[in-house]
Design an enzyme around this catalytic site. Structure first.
Site, short mmCIF file in Angstrom:
data_model
loop_
_atom_site.label_atom_id
_atom_site.label_comp_id
_atom_site.label_asym_id
_atom_site.label_seq_id
_atom_site.Cartn_x
_atom_site.Cartn_y
_atom_site.Cartn_z
NE ARG A 202 -4.01 -1.97 0.25
CZ ARG A 202 -3.97 -3.25 -0.16
NH1 ARG A 202 -2.92 -3.71 -0.81
NH2 ARG A 202 -5.00 -4.05 0.05
CB SER A 258 -8.71 -1.64 4.14
OG SER A 258 -9.08 -2.94 3.77
CD GLU A 328 -5.67 0.53 2.14
OE1 GLU A 328 -5.55 -0.48 2.85
OE2 GLU A 328 -6.29 0.52 1.05
N1 EPU Z 1 -11.20 -10.77 10.27
C1 EPU Z 1 -11.89 -10.84 11.46
N2 EPU Z 1 -12.84 -9.87 11.69
C2 EPU Z 1 -13.14 -8.90 10.79
C3 EPU Z 1 -12.43 -8.85 9.58
C4 EPU Z 1 -11.46 -9.81 9.33
O1 EPU Z 1 -11.65 -11.68 12.30
O2 EPU Z 1 -14.01 -8.07 11.09
C5 EPU Z 1 -10.19 -11.81 9.97
C6 EPU Z 1 -10.65 -12.72 8.84
O3 EPU Z 1 -11.45 -13.77 9.31
C7 EPU Z 1 -9.34 -13.18 8.25
C8 EPU Z 1 -8.39 -12.01 8.49
O4 EPU Z 1 -9.00 -11.20 9.50
O5 EPU Z 1 -8.86 -14.28 8.97
C9 EPU Z 1 -8.15 -11.19 7.21
O6 EPU Z 1 -9.39 -10.66 6.76
P1 EPU Z 1 -9.75 -10.52 5.20
O7 EPU Z 1 -9.56 -11.83 4.54
O8 EPU Z 1 -11.10 -9.89 5.14
O9 EPU Z 1 -8.66 -9.60 4.58
P2 EPU Z 1 -8.09 -8.19 5.07
O10 EPU Z 1 -6.65 -8.40 5.38
O11 EPU Z 1 -8.93 -7.58 6.12
C10 EPU Z 1 -7.25 -7.38 2.73
C11 EPU Z 1 -7.19 -6.02 2.06
C12 EPU Z 1 -8.48 -5.74 1.32
C13 EPU Z 1 -8.77 -6.86 0.33
C14 EPU Z 1 -8.86 -8.16 1.10
C15 EPU Z 1 -9.11 -9.38 0.20
C16 EPU Z 1 -5.77 -4.59 3.45
C17 EPU Z 1 -5.72 -3.51 4.47
N3 EPU Z 1 -7.01 -4.99 3.08
O12 EPU Z 1 -8.25 -7.30 3.74
O13 EPU Z 1 -8.26 -4.55 0.57
O14 EPU Z 1 -9.99 -6.62 -0.36
O15 EPU Z 1 -7.60 -8.39 1.79
O16 EPU Z 1 -8.00 -9.60 -0.61
O17 EPU Z 1 -4.72 -5.04 2.98
C18 EPU Z 1 -8.52 -2.19 0.67
O18 EPU Z 1 -7.29 -2.14 0.71
O19 EPU Z 1 -9.23 -1.16 0.67
C19 EPU Z 1 -9.15 -3.48 0.69
C20 EPU Z 1 -10.47 -3.63 0.81
#
Ligand code: EPU
Length: 344
Positions: A202, A258, A328
């Protein structure tokens, strides 16, 4: 950032109205620039006092002193050169999906980038910076190209995606960008290779990690991608899987994706969830019940609501887990500084 709080009773006027009526800073004289921009871009593309809330995915933020819409790279260059020469604060916005504009508005010129030329030649793709990521994904997938399907649901443009090294579903801009053409601070146009864009998670060389004047960086004009050959059917199938996953785990409606970057080895959403913050409200903004790292806004929300939530989420996670989440999203102050919300 102006953080005037709104009142919560139904009978009162919306927050942004209260905030701006009480606190509206003196107008900046943009009349000379308005005339010049009108000549260069056409009267239909220049507006005074347009609400930023219409141009950001959080749908909050006060009015820009002047707003102009550009539909080509040439028009983008013209607009930037005119506002730079006038010495006014200025800002280029794509879909406004990663940005929080001050409730007090923007005391300068907001340039809305709709330059959307796109050409595909074998595995080489050139996209102007205002091309929607959804369009880029759809067109490249239809041409049987692998590398950009991950961005089909991201509500942003090519320019913003390169600046922030947007990513999802295991892909990111850094994996596919070969080069970009920039309008630099001295007004010249130059081509920069991916190595010099200094991509990180990012992050790119074009992103301000500390607050800087919004017009203090180069502007992305167009971007070259190198993709690889694949099968449209297979890529489309994978895209549907990703879409279903996204729908199940991320909220629809007004948000900026995010809010925080993931800290090394962990997830911001998981930490915010574990701190019990889902559903936390400030005015008409709330931490999403579906995903802890999303703030969703209602029609009466203002930028102050969002800013308050960002501060509380960050503080709670710091107190609970000792992790200092890094935003972010970026905020833009009335006087044209862009950087982390709250300045830290
Ligand atoms: N989780 C929770 N509670 C929540 C949200 C997530 O326990 O409320 C846990 C999930 O169960 C999972 C882990 O956290 O084990 C990661 O969550 P998720 O798979 O939703 O991915 P993320 O890391 O939160 C990232 C990117 C997103 C992208 C998704 C899917 C960042 C900051 N965010 O989210 O990007 O869509 O992966 O690839 O890197 C963005 O940057 O705006 C964005 C939406």
């Amino acid at each position: 950032m102006n953080v005037l709080r709104r009142h919560d009773t139904e009978s009162e006027a919306p927050a942004a109205a209260i905030s701006s009526a009480r606190d509206r800073p003196p107008a900046v004289d943009c009349s000379h620039v308005a005339a010049e921009l009108t000549t260069a871009l056409g009267v239909e593309n220049v507006r005074a006092g347009a609400p930023a809330s219409r141009y950001t995915t959080w749908r909050v933020g006060g009015a820009a002193e002047l707003l102009c819409m550009v539909h080509s790279v040439e028009a983008l260059c013209k607009a930037v050169r005119i506002v730079r020469a006038a010495g006014l604060p200025w800002l280029v916005l794509g879909r406004g999906s990663n940005v929080l504009i001050d409730d007090a508005g923007f005391a300068g010129v907001m340039i809305i980038n709709r330059a959307d030329g796109l050409s595909i030649d074998g595995t080489d793709v050139r996209a102007e910076s205002g091309v929607l990521l959804s369009v880029l994904a759809r067109r490249t997938v239809a041409s049987g190209l692998v590398g950009l399907a991950w961005c089909h649901d991201i509500p942003g443009t090519v320019g913003g995606a390169v600046v922030n090294n947007a990513g999802a579903n295991g892909g990111s801009m850094a994996d596919v960008v070969r080069a970009a053409r920039l309008l630099t601070l001295d007004g010249t146009i130059c081509r920069i290779d991916t190595a010099d864009l200094d991509f990180g998670y990012r992050h790119s060389a074009l992103r301000a990690e500390a607050a800087v004047p919004a017009g203090g960086r180069s502007v992305v004009l167009d971007v070259w991608f190198t993709l690889s050959d694949g099968d449209t059917f297979d890529i489309t199938k994978e895209m549907h899987v990703q879409r279903a996953r996204r729908k199940a785990t991320q909220p629809g409606g007004a948000s900026a994706g995010s809010v925080f970057k993931n800290p090394p080895g962990d997830s911001a959403g998981r930490l915010i969830d574990a701190a019990g913050l889902k559903g936390l409200r400030a005015g008409d903004a709330a931490v999403s019940q579906l995903h802890g790292n999303f703030i969703v806004t209602g029609p009466r929300a203002c930028a102050g609501d969002v800013l308050e939530l960002i501060g509380r989420m960050r503080q709670c996670v710091r107190d609970e887990f000792g992790v200092d989440l890094q935003p972010e999203v970026q905020s833009v102050s009335r006087d044209g500084c862009i950087g982390p919300p709250g300045g830290v």
